[in-house]
Design a protein around this motif. Structure first.
Motif, short mmCIF file in Angstrom:
data_model
loop_
_atom_site.label_atom_id
_atom_site.label_comp_id
_atom_site.label_asym_id
_atom_site.label_seq_id
_atom_site.Cartn_x
_atom_site.Cartn_y
_atom_site.Cartn_z
N GLU A 46 8.68 0.99 3.11
CA GLU A 46 9.73 1.87 2.58
C GLU A 46 9.84 1.69 1.07
N GLY A 47 8.78 1.95 0.39
CA GLY A 47 8.77 1.81 -1.06
C GLY A 47 7.34 1.88 -1.56
N PRO A 48 7.16 1.82 -2.89
CA PRO A 48 5.81 1.89 -3.44
C PRO A 48 5.01 0.64 -3.13
N ALA A 49 3.83 0.83 -2.52
CA ALA A 49 2.93 -0.29 -2.24
C ALA A 49 2.27 -0.69 -3.55
N ARG A 50 2.58 -1.89 -4.02
CA ARG A 50 2.12 -2.31 -5.34
C ARG A 50 0.96 -3.30 -5.32
N CYS A 51 1.03 -4.31 -4.45
CA CYS A 51 0.02 -5.37 -4.50
C CYS A 51 0.09 -6.17 -3.20
N SER A 52 -0.88 -7.05 -2.98
CA SER A 52 -0.90 -7.83 -1.75
C SER A 52 -1.68 -9.11 -1.95
N ALA A 53 -1.44 -10.06 -1.05
CA ALA A 53 -2.20 -11.32 -1.01
C ALA A 53 -2.18 -11.79 0.43
N ALA A 54 -3.17 -12.58 0.80
CA ALA A 54 -3.26 -13.09 2.16
C ALA A 54 -3.42 -14.60 2.13
N ALA A 55 -2.67 -15.28 3.01
CA ALA A 55 -2.81 -16.73 3.17
C ALA A 55 -4.06 -17.00 4.01
N PRO A 56 -4.58 -18.22 4.00
CA PRO A 56 -5.76 -18.53 4.80
C PRO A 56 -5.58 -18.24 6.29
N ASP A 57 -4.34 -18.33 6.81
CA ASP A 57 -4.12 -18.04 8.23
C ASP A 57 -3.98 -16.54 8.50
N GLY A 58 -4.13 -15.71 7.45
CA GLY A 58 -4.06 -14.27 7.63
C GLY A 58 -2.70 -13.67 7.37
N THR A 59 -1.66 -14.49 7.14
CA THR A 59 -0.34 -13.96 6.82
C THR A 59 -0.43 -13.08 5.59
N LEU A 60 0.18 -11.89 5.66
CA LEU A 60 0.11 -10.92 4.57
C LEU A 60 1.40 -10.93 3.77
#
Length: 200
Positions: free
Chosen positions: A109-123
């Motif tokens: 519900e907003g502008p998708a700006r950036c992302s990162a993932a932890a080694p266990d796959g958590t986004l």
């Protein structure tokens, strides 16, 4: 009334400078006229030397192109699974890098700006002024409060147990715990220590 005395050396220097300037102008004018007579643009800026790249400098080549199913793609993250997560519009699209097939889409519900993932796959997904946390299969688990007024999340990185959140609105990087608690901030301006802070 006293007139300023002018020495012979000053007269000679002035005469020399006038003559040099006149000679340079005449030479420039002659070159312009010669170029025009040859049908060339004397003011053209030639960049042809920069149009070719030395093959020794090329380390990558295009292997394939992938189509993102949403407009406005702006960030790309490689997930631990090897898939790609693309921030586009108000969605995060997970793509298979082999053929570009859409694996899943996470709408926000907003502008998708950036992302990162932890080694266990958590986004960790940057959405406007805050971060949203999802499981690897796209289920929401937590929404962090905005770190400050007028925050604008522009980058994320995971390192060990810390999540680093770049905030272009505040011009700092927040160091956060995995639950969203702020553990510190990087990049503050400090006049006494002559630290200018981030310039955005």
């Amino acid at each position: 009334m006293n007139k300023r005395q002018v020495s012979p050396s000053q007269v000679n220097r002035r005469t020399f400078l006038r003559g040099a300037a006149s000679g340079a102008a005449a030479l420039a004018l002659a070159r312009i006229r010669a170029a025009q007579a040859a049908g060339q643009n004397p003011f053209a800026y030639d960049v042809s030397a920069f149009e070719k790249t030395d093959p020794k400098l090329l380390k990558y080549r295009e292997a394939r192109r992938l189509t993102v199913p949403r407009e406005g793609a702006r960030r790309l993250t490689r997930l631990p699974s090897g898939r790609l997560l693309v921030a586009a519009g108000r969605s995060f699209c997970e793509l298979d890098p082999a053929d570009g097939a859409l694996v899943q889409e996470i709408a926000v519900e907003g502008p998708a700006r950036c992302s990162a993932a932890a080694p266990d796959g958590t986004l960790y997904l940057g959405v406007g002024d805050h971060v949203e946390v999802f499981t690897p299969d796209g289920r929401p688990t937590k929404t962090w409060d905005p770190p400050a007024k007028r925050s604008w999340i522009s980058g994320l990185a995971v390192s060990g147990e810390a999540v680093f959140v770049a905030d272009s609105g505040q011009r700092v990087v927040w160091k956060c715990q995995p639950d969203g608690q702020i553990a510190g901030r990087i990049g503050d301006r400090d006049k006494e220590r002559d630290i200018p802070g981030f310039v955005l």
